[in-house]
Design a protein around this motif. Structure first.
Motif, PDB file in Angstrom:
ATOM      1  N   ARG A  64     -24.288 -48.235 -59.527  1.00  0.00           N
ATOM      2  CA  ARG A  64     -24.516 -47.223 -60.555  1.00  0.00           C
ATOM      3  C   ARG A  64     -25.175 -45.957 -60.017  1.00  0.00           C
ATOM      4  NH1 ARG A  64     -24.341 -48.944 -65.668  1.00  0.00           N
ATOM      5  NH2 ARG A  64     -26.107 -47.655 -66.331  1.00  0.00           N
ATOM      6  N   ALA A  65     -25.645 -45.998 -58.782  1.00  0.00           N
ATOM      7  CA  ALA A  65     -26.335 -44.835 -58.219  1.00  0.00           C
ATOM      8  C   ALA A  65     -25.328 -43.769 -57.804  1.00  0.00           C
ATOM      9  CB  ALA A  65     -27.180 -45.246 -57.019  1.00  0.00           C
ATOM     10  N   PRO A  66     -25.584 -42.501 -58.123  1.00  0.00           N
ATOM     11  CA  PRO A  66     -24.730 -41.419 -57.622  1.00  0.00           C
ATOM     12  C   PRO A  66     -24.952 -41.221 -56.129  1.00  0.00           C
ATOM     13  CG  PRO A  66     -26.638 -40.512 -58.735  1.00  0.00           C
ATOM     14  CD  PRO A  66     -26.707 -41.995 -58.942  1.00  0.00           C
ATOM     15  N   PHE A  67     -24.097 -40.404 -55.520  1.00  0.00           N
ATOM     16  CA  PHE A  67     -24.252 -40.113 -54.093  1.00  0.00           C
ATOM     17  C   PHE A  67     -25.370 -39.090 -53.931  1.00  0.00           C
ATOM     18  CE2 PHE A  67     -23.189 -38.120 -50.004  1.00  0.00           C
ATOM     19  CZ  PHE A  67     -23.091 -39.256 -49.210  1.00  0.00           C
ATOM     20  N   ASP A  68     -26.575 -39.597 -53.972  1.00  0.00           N
ATOM     21  CA  ASP A  68     -27.781 -38.782 -53.890  1.00  0.00           C
ATOM     22  C   ASP A  68     -28.843 -39.641 -53.216  1.00  0.00           C
ATOM     23  OD1 ASP A  68     -29.703 -36.518 -54.948  1.00  0.00           O
ATOM     24  OD2 ASP A  68     -30.598 -38.421 -55.607  1.00  0.00           O
ATOM     25  N   ALA A  69     -29.461 -39.123 -52.174  1.00  0.00           N
ATOM     26  CA  ALA A  69     -30.373 -39.934 -51.363  1.00  0.00           C
ATOM     27  C   ALA A  69     -31.511 -40.509 -52.185  1.00  0.00           C
ATOM     28  CB  ALA A  69     -30.918 -39.105 -50.200  1.00  0.00           C
ATOM     29  N   ALA A  70     -32.091 -39.706 -53.086  1.00  0.00           N
ATOM     30  CA  ALA A  70     -33.207 -40.199 -53.889  1.00  0.00           C
ATOM     31  C   ALA A  70     -32.753 -41.325 -54.808  1.00  0.00           C
ATOM     32  CB  ALA A  70     -33.817 -39.054 -54.696  1.00  0.00           C
ATOM     33  N   ALA A  71     -31.568 -41.174 -55.426  1.00  0.00           N
ATOM     34  CA  ALA A  71     -31.061 -42.213 -56.317  1.00  0.00           C
ATOM     35  C   ALA A  71     -30.711 -43.484 -55.545  1.00  0.00           C
ATOM     36  CB  ALA A  71     -29.843 -41.699 -57.070  1.00  0.00           C
ATOM     37  N   VAL A  72     -30.139 -43.325 -54.363  1.00  0.00           N
ATOM     38  CA  VAL A  72     -29.792 -44.487 -53.535  1.00  0.00           C
ATOM     39  C   VAL A  72     -31.053 -45.223 -53.110  1.00  0.00           C
ATOM     40  CG1 VAL A  72     -28.797 -45.205 -51.329  1.00  0.00           C
ATOM     41  CG2 VAL A  72     -27.596 -43.522 -52.757  1.00  0.00           C
ATOM     42  N   ARG A  73     -32.079 -44.471 -52.697  1.00  0.00           N
ATOM     43  CA  ARG A  73     -33.323 -45.120 -52.293  1.00  0.00           C
ATOM     44  C   ARG A  73     -33.949 -45.868 -53.473  1.00  0.00           C
ATOM     45  NH1 ARG A  73     -38.631 -42.920 -48.952  1.00  0.00           N
ATOM     46  NH2 ARG A  73     -40.053 -44.523 -49.747  1.00  0.00           N
ATOM     47  N   THR A  74     -33.959 -45.253 -54.644  1.00  0.00           N
ATOM     48  CA  THR A  74     -34.513 -45.923 -55.820  1.00  0.00           C
ATOM     49  C   THR A  74     -33.755 -47.207 -56.119  1.00  0.00           C
ATOM     50  OG1 THR A  74     -35.294 -43.843 -56.785  1.00  0.00           O
ATOM     51  CG2 THR A  74     -34.942 -45.678 -58.296  1.00  0.00           C
ATOM     52  N   ALA A  75     -32.429 -47.158 -56.023  1.00  0.00           N
ATOM     53  CA  ALA A  75     -31.622 -48.353 -56.266  1.00  0.00           C
ATOM     54  C   ALA A  75     -31.963 -49.458 -55.270  1.00  0.00           C
ATOM     55  CB  ALA A  75     -30.142 -48.007 -56.182  1.00  0.00           C
ATOM     56  N   ILE A  76     -32.135 -49.100 -54.015  1.00  0.00           N
ATOM     57  CA  ILE A  76     -32.466 -50.085 -52.988  1.00  0.00           C
ATOM     58  C   ILE A  76     -33.845 -50.681 -53.245  1.00  0.00           C
ATOM     59  CG2 ILE A  76     -32.989 -50.383 -50.532  1.00  0.00           C
ATOM     60  CD1 ILE A  76     -30.796 -48.260 -49.976  1.00  0.00           C
ATOM     61  N   GLU A  77     -34.812 -49.832 -53.548  1.00  0.00           N
ATOM     62  CA  GLU A  77     -36.174 -50.322 -53.760  1.00  0.00           C
ATOM     63  C   GLU A  77     -36.247 -51.260 -54.959  1.00  0.00           C
ATOM     64  OE1 GLU A  77     -38.973 -46.832 -51.876  1.00  0.00           O
ATOM     65  OE2 GLU A  77     -38.272 -46.558 -53.927  1.00  0.00           O
ATOM     66  N   HIS A  78     -35.568 -50.906 -56.052  1.00  0.00           N
ATOM     67  CA  HIS A  78     -35.579 -51.791 -57.219  1.00  0.00           C
ATOM     68  C   HIS A  78     -34.855 -53.098 -56.925  1.00  0.00           C
ATOM     69  CE1 HIS A  78     -37.513 -49.774 -60.610  1.00  0.00           C
ATOM     70  NE2 HIS A  78     -37.088 -48.636 -60.106  1.00  0.00           N
ATOM     71  N   SER A  79     -33.772 -53.034 -56.191  1.00  0.00           N
ATOM     72  CA  SER A  79     -33.035 -54.256 -55.869  1.00  0.00           C
ATOM     73  C   SER A  79     -33.873 -55.201 -55.022  1.00  0.00           C
ATOM     74  CB  SER A  79     -31.731 -53.903 -55.144  1.00  0.00           C
ATOM     75  OG  SER A  79     -30.910 -53.089 -55.952  1.00  0.00           O
ATOM     76  N   LEU A  80     -34.633 -54.651 -54.084  1.00  0.00           N
ATOM     77  CA  LEU A  80     -35.522 -55.483 -53.273  1.00  0.00           C
ATOM     78  C   LEU A  80     -36.678 -56.029 -54.097  1.00  0.00           C
ATOM     79  CD1 LEU A  80     -35.661 -53.302 -50.021  1.00  0.00           C
ATOM     80  CD2 LEU A  80     -34.513 -55.512 -50.283  1.00  0.00           C
ATOM     81  N   ALA A  81     -37.247 -55.171 -54.943  1.00  0.00           N
ATOM     82  CA  ALA A  81     -38.385 -55.604 -55.762  1.00  0.00           C
ATOM     83  C   ALA A  81     -37.975 -56.693 -56.747  1.00  0.00           C
ATOM     84  CB  ALA A  81     -38.968 -54.407 -56.505  1.00  0.00           C
ATOM     85  N   ALA A  82     -36.731 -56.650 -57.222  1.00  0.00           N
ATOM     86  CA  ALA A  82     -36.276 -57.600 -58.234  1.00  0.00           C
ATOM     87  C   ALA A  82     -36.217 -59.028 -57.713  1.00  0.00           C
ATOM     88  CB  ALA A  82     -34.902 -57.182 -58.757  1.00  0.00           C
ATOM     89  N   ALA A  87     -29.606 -43.795 -41.235  1.00  0.00           N
ATOM     90  CA  ALA A  87     -29.885 -42.483 -41.812  1.00  0.00           C
ATOM     91  C   ALA A  87     -28.685 -42.031 -42.627  1.00  0.00           C
ATOM     92  CB  ALA A  87     -30.187 -41.465 -40.717  1.00  0.00           C
ATOM     93  N   LEU A  88     -28.947 -41.395 -43.757  1.00  0.00           N
ATOM     94  CA  LEU A  88     -27.901 -40.901 -44.660  1.00  0.00           C
ATOM     95  C   LEU A  88     -28.222 -39.472 -45.059  1.00  0.00           C
ATOM     96  CD1 LEU A  88     -25.473 -41.325 -46.682  1.00  0.00           C
ATOM     97  CD2 LEU A  88     -27.222 -42.065 -48.341  1.00  0.00           C
ATOM     98  N   ASN A  89     -27.217 -38.606 -45.001  1.00  0.00           N
ATOM     99  CA  ASN A  89     -27.375 -37.213 -45.416  1.00  0.00           C
ATOM    100  C   ASN A  89     -26.487 -36.946 -46.623  1.00  0.00           C
ATOM    101  OD1 ASN A  89     -27.697 -34.479 -45.718  1.00  0.00           O
ATOM    102  ND2 ASN A  89     -26.879 -33.903 -43.717  1.00  0.00           N
ATOM    103  N   THR A  90     -27.110 -36.772 -47.792  1.00  0.00           N
ATOM    104  CA  THR A  90     -26.359 -36.416 -49.004  1.00  0.00           C
ATOM    105  C   THR A  90     -26.555 -34.953 -49.367  1.00  0.00           C
ATOM    106  OG1 THR A  90     -28.126 -36.977 -50.585  1.00  0.00           O
ATOM    107  CG2 THR A  90     -26.681 -38.771 -49.863  1.00  0.00           C
ATOM    108  N   SER A  91     -27.216 -34.199 -48.490  1.00  0.00           N
ATOM    109  CA  SER A  91     -27.457 -32.781 -48.757  1.00  0.00           C
ATOM    110  C   SER A  91     -26.236 -31.950 -48.360  1.00  0.00           C
ATOM    111  CB  SER A  91     -28.693 -32.300 -47.997  1.00  0.00           C
ATOM    112  OG  SER A  91     -28.409 -32.140 -46.620  1.00  0.00           O
ATOM    113  N   ALA A  92     -26.353 -30.640 -48.516  1.00  0.00           N
ATOM    114  CA  ALA A  92     -25.231 -29.741 -48.228  1.00  0.00           C
ATOM    115  C   ALA A  92     -25.264 -29.171 -46.818  1.00  0.00           C
ATOM    116  CB  ALA A  92     -25.220 -28.599 -49.247  1.00  0.00           C
ATOM    117  N   ALA A  93     -26.277 -29.543 -46.010  1.00  0.00           N
ATOM    118  CA  ALA A  93     -26.411 -28.952 -44.669  1.00  0.00           C
ATOM    119  C   ALA A  93     -26.727 -30.028 -43.647  1.00  0.00           C
ATOM    120  CB  ALA A  93     -27.511 -27.900 -44.673  1.00  0.00           C
ATOM    121  N   PRO A  94     -26.352 -29.809 -42.389  1.00  0.00           N
ATOM    122  CA  PRO A  94     -26.718 -30.772 -41.337  1.00  0.00           C
ATOM    123  C   PRO A  94     -28.234 -30.867 -41.184  1.00  0.00           C
ATOM    124  CG  PRO A  94     -25.026 -29.248 -40.564  1.00  0.00           C
ATOM    125  CD  PRO A  94     -25.533 -28.699 -41.858  1.00  0.00           C
ATOM    126  N   VAL A  95     -28.706 -32.039 -40.756  1.00  0.00           N
ATOM    127  CA  VAL A  95     -30.129 -32.262 -40.522  1.00  0.00           C
ATOM    128  C   VAL A  95     -30.293 -32.922 -39.160  1.00  0.00           C
ATOM    129  CG1 VAL A  95     -30.639 -32.490 -42.990  1.00  0.00           C
ATOM    130  CG2 VAL A  95     -30.108 -34.536 -41.634  1.00  0.00           C
TER     131      VAL A  95
END
Length: 531
Positions: free
Chosen positions: A304-322, A495-503
């Motif tokens: 259910r998480a969009p392609f967004d690093a913050a949303a993906v991290r939140t999904a992972i953290e909740h899945s682990l916590a559950a 590492a995952l980059n969902t931003s608009a620029a290289p990092v």
């Protein structure tokens, strides 16, 4: 990238399923052996070499039981036999034996919330009077209103429309209503009835005695219904959402059913059960995977998480916590037969394909169990189908306002050649688009830059590289729109980059990347593993 943060959830993979990669096969869309346009069990057996080459540990087969196919097999008329469209019990036994010879475990779908309206129990219920033992196996109730013309409560079907259908009494007069949280052809079973429980135990033992390695429990948060079947505050609930506060699902007594399932499984060493659990609250989710209940539960936050690093991290953290408080393995999936495919969900075209590749590396870097849906390893997109070919009951039940799930159930393209692309020598049960001719398994096996080659390499590294042995995650500080984590006790960083620029890439040697790198920088829509 600095700022180390640790995420909870230590996993000790002592059972085969604890860190497995499981491949879901939607049986009617995987491989057709007899050219009738519908996939079958023999077709799967013919493709076992491919599945071994892919590197997965186990298979999950969707229902292949006797069924009138109102919901493509999730309306089961006989849970202890094979529908002729898929083969027979001898065919299943040969498939199971062949899978084990290829080092593949086999788990099968069970559908305990409801039966088919063609099940012998339901046919007997229709022929019996109100209050009869035959009707007590289901939820038959008188209607509301002066003449009983209104449903017993305001519940709706998740496929659209009311959750109740009225049937005439045997004498032809106005009769009772029966409950169906899905299609009318899928009447809900009454789990307070001891016959219903005994029959599921019989089914479990039937397949366990044949040698299956486990079960996926359909609608595992269903089955039990609250006493009195109270009205819902919000009866208009869509298909496959987290059902917190919905009286139709996640009733406390459902856990007694799972304890019964677990007690049976505990008599058969090395067998498992995973539940389909659409429950968003972490604490309530954890109850399904307590030590005396299911071994695993599908957590759909990553889907259910969009392609967004913050949303993906939140999904992972909740899945682990559950699962952290009950010491169960987390499960990860980006796709299944009920949700839009990642390539389409993440934007479609080349953009969606790049993002799907990136999220595949994120998923396979995580501790726990990973489920891949057939065709996901090929980067298949959804297909825009014409109205005339739609078959999902959601299409009709919603009054043609919801197109349903057919677009992500298109058969797998094995090799070039319309209309069947190696899936069938006949006409496939759903039309396969010309674009699938560019995504065939045969072509991708020869292309080192393909999605299939990426998945094969990632699964191989997950199995063999010591960087994947850590059970916890440590998070690193990352630029806006990015994330990075490390498996504790190892040097592996994802590492995952969902931003608009290289990092800038984190320190380390690149082990695998989802796409071309920009020197020492991680481009947008890209993930990589470093050690």
């Amino acid at each position: 990238m600095i700022g180390l943060l640790r995420s909870p959830g230590k996993i000790s993979p002592v059972q085969w399923w604890a860190d497995a990669v499981v491949y879901q096969i939607y049986v009617r869309s995987f491989s057709d052996s007899d050219d009738d346009g519908v996939g079958d069990l023999e077709g799967i057996r013919m493709r076992l070499g491919y599945l071994e080459l892919l590197g997965v540990d186990a298979l999950w087969l969707t229902p292949f039981y006797t069924s009138p196919m109102a919901d493509h097999g999730y309306d089961v008329a006989d849970p202890r036999d094979v529908d002729p469209v898929f083969g027979d019990l001898d065919t299943f036994d040969r498939l199971l034996e062949g899978a084990h010879e290829h080092g593949l475990r086999v788990t099968i779908d069970l559908v305990p919330n409801h039966s088919s309206s063609e099940h012998e129990w339901f046919r007997a219920a229709l022929d019996s009077a109100p209050g009869s033992p035959e009707r007590a196996r289901y939820h038959f109730l008188p209607g509301r209103g002066p003449d009983g013309d209104e449903p017993p409560n305001n519940w709706t079907s998740v496929f659209g429309g009311p959750a109740w259908t009225r049937v005439p009494s045997p004498d032809g007069s106005g009769g009772e209503w029966y409950l169906h949280l899905f299609a009318p052809e899928q009447p809900d079973l009454n789990w307070t009835n001891p016959e219903v429980r005994a029959d599921l135990e019989k089914t479990l033992r039937f397949w366990l005695d044949r040698g299956v390695d486990g079960f996926r429990i359909d609608v595992a948060h269903g089955m039990s219904k609250p006493e009195g079947l109270p009205d819902a505050e919000n009866p208009d609930v869509a298909l496959l959402i987290n059902t917190d506060g919905d009286p139709r699902f996640d009733d406390d007594d459902v856990h007694d059913v799972h304890r019964m399932i677990r007690a049976v499984l505990d008599e058969y060493p090395d067998r498992m059960a995973v539940g389909e659990v659409w429950v968003g609250d972490d604490e309530r989710f954890a109850r399904y995977v307590r030590p005396d209940e299911l071994h695993l539960g599908f957590n759909f936050r990553l889907v259910r998480a969009p392609f967004d690093a913050a949303a993906v991290r939140t999904a992972i953290e909740h899945s682990l916590a559950a699962v952290a408080t009950v010491a169960a393995s987390p499960t990860w999936t980006l796709s299944n037969h009920d949700v839009s495919r990642p390539v389409t969900r993440y934007g479609g075209g080349e953009l969606g394909a790049a993002r799907a590749r990136a999220m595949t590396l994120v998923e396979l870097a995580l501790p726990g169990v990973v489920y891949l849906y057939n065709g996901e390893e090929l980067g298949l997109p959804d297909v825009d189908l014409p109205d005339a070919v739609l078959q999902d009951p959601v299409w009709e039940r919603s009054g043609h306002t919801e197109r349903g799930r057919d677009s992500y159930r298109i058969p797998v393209p094995w090799e070039d050649g319309a209309p069947g692309y190696g899936f069938t020598g006949g006409d496939p049960w759903l039309p396969m688009p010309i674009e699938y001719g560019r995504l065939t398994a045969a072509d991708q096996l020869e292309d080192t830059g393909s999605m299939l080659s990426l998945v094969r390499r990632a699964v191989e590294l997950r199995k063999t590289h010591p960087g994947f042995r850590g059970g916890e995650l440590e998070w690193f500080g990352a630029p806006e729109g990015c994330l990075a984590f490390r498996r504790v006790g190892t040097t592996l960083v994802c590492a995952l980059n969902t931003s608009a620029a290289p990092v800038p890439l984190p320190p380390g040697e690149v082990l695998l990347a989802s796409g071309p790198l920009d020197g020492a920088r991680l481009p947008p829509n890209t993930a990589c593993w470093l050690v």
